[in-house]
Design a protein around this motif. Structure first.
Motif, mmCIF file in Angstrom:
data_model
loop_
_atom_site.group_PDB
_atom_site.id
_atom_site.type_symbol
_atom_site.label_atom_id
_atom_site.label_comp_id
_atom_site.label_asym_id
_atom_site.label_seq_id
_atom_site.Cartn_x
_atom_site.Cartn_y
_atom_site.Cartn_z
ATOM 1 N N UNK A 1 0.906 -1.104 0.142
ATOM 2 C CA UNK A 1 -0.016 0.038 0.011
ATOM 3 C C UNK A 1 0.710 1.201 0.058
ATOM 4 N N UNK A 2 2.056 1.324 0.476
ATOM 5 C CA UNK A 2 2.947 2.489 0.270
ATOM 6 C C UNK A 2 3.862 2.552 -0.730
ATOM 7 N N UNK A 3 3.506 1.762 -1.769
ATOM 8 C CA UNK A 3 4.169 1.934 -2.986
ATOM 9 C C UNK A 3 3.235 1.900 -4.105
ATOM 10 N N UNK A 4 2.545 2.992 -4.447
ATOM 11 C CA UNK A 4 1.585 3.203 -5.520
ATOM 12 C C UNK A 4 1.857 2.730 -6.768
ATOM 13 N N UNK A 5 3.276 3.179 -7.248
ATOM 14 C CA UNK A 5 3.992 3.064 -8.491
ATOM 15 C C UNK A 5 4.031 1.614 -8.607
ATOM 16 N N UNK A 6 4.538 0.971 -7.791
ATOM 17 C CA UNK A 6 4.825 -0.527 -7.846
ATOM 18 C C UNK A 6 3.505 -1.158 -8.117
ATOM 19 N N UNK A 7 2.466 -0.985 -7.152
ATOM 20 C CA UNK A 7 1.334 -1.774 -7.233
ATOM 21 C C UNK A 7 0.747 -1.343 -8.564
ATOM 22 N N UNK A 8 0.616 -0.057 -9.238
ATOM 23 C CA UNK A 8 0.061 -0.079 -10.297
ATOM 24 C C UNK A 8 0.863 -0.676 -11.479
#
Length: 234
Positions: A165-172
């Motif tokens: 959750x603290x890594x929006x770019x990686x999640x996208x």
């Protein structure tokens, strides 16, 4: 020893430490999740095969695109839900139990896939081609009508520690990788069916489903053994 250095030595260890994320490894996980979620020969898988045989490969692949769009919708919902319990998941002991549970759920899923005859309720696909958009839309509706795939995504996310959750770019990037893995599966399946269309029948669908089931069983056993023996860390 100065007062400041004493303070540092006693309190520095409790400061949060962020482990660097290997983005290529994360992409690989996302693609693997997408392929595993798409692989079982359920209703949309059979529909994809039938449309490939009756209408041509592009219509079969359009069916896979519709299924992938539905999958990413449920994948996003599952990921969003898991972000609300990440404080619990961040606990090493809790994560260990979640990975064990995920492996067992994948094992049960693989066994169910192996034992299920997907052709038992098979309906013949019509010969009328329709537009590619029509094939995409109808496949989306067929896949979207099965929300139980959420439990499969939960098991995969838990096993691969996929939600960050603290890594929006990686999640996208990860969610896009899930779509990429799903599309790669449908591309490969339609290619195979198109190449052996003269020899492909209900037995071929059953064989593919059994091979998928065995692969998931083997993979889940490896994950289970790796997690329990601390040899495998995703």
């Amino acid at each position: 020893m100065t007062r400041n250095s004493y303070y540092f030595l006693n309190f520095a260890p409790v400061m949060p430490f962020h482990v660097p994320i290997n983005i290529l490894d994360f992409i690989f996980k996302g693609m693997l999740i997408g392929m595993i979620a798409s692989a079982p020969m359920g209703p949309v898988g059979i529909l994809c095969v039938q449309r490939t045989l009756n209408k041509g490969r592009w219509y079969g692949f359009a069916t896979g695109i519709g299924a992938a769009v539905s999958d990413i919708f449920y994948a996003g919902i599952t990921g969003l839900g898991m972000t609300f319990v990440m404080d619990l998941v961040d606990n090493p002991q809790t994560r260990f139990y979640l990975q064990i549970g995920g492996s067992l759920l994948l094992l049960a899923f693989g066994w169910y896939t192996y034992r299920t005859d997907p052709t038992r309720k098979m309906h013949q696909s019509g010969q009328q081609k329709g537009t590619l958009w029509y094939n995409i839309w109808t496949a989306f509706l067929v896949t979207f009508s099965n929300p139980l795939i959420v439990f499969l995504f939960l098991a995969l996310y838990a096993q691969f520690a996929f939600v960050l959750p603290d890594h929006p770019f990686e999640m996208i990037v990860g969610f896009l990788s899930i779509v990429g893995g799903a599309l790669l599966w449908w591309w490969g399946l339609t290619w195979l069916v198109d190449k052996i269309r003269t020899k492909f029948d209900a037995d071929g669908i059953r064989i593919i489903n059994q091979v998928i089931g065995v692969a998931v069983i083997i993979g889940s056993v490896i994950m289970l053994m790796g997690t329990t023996t601390n040899l495998l860390r995703w």
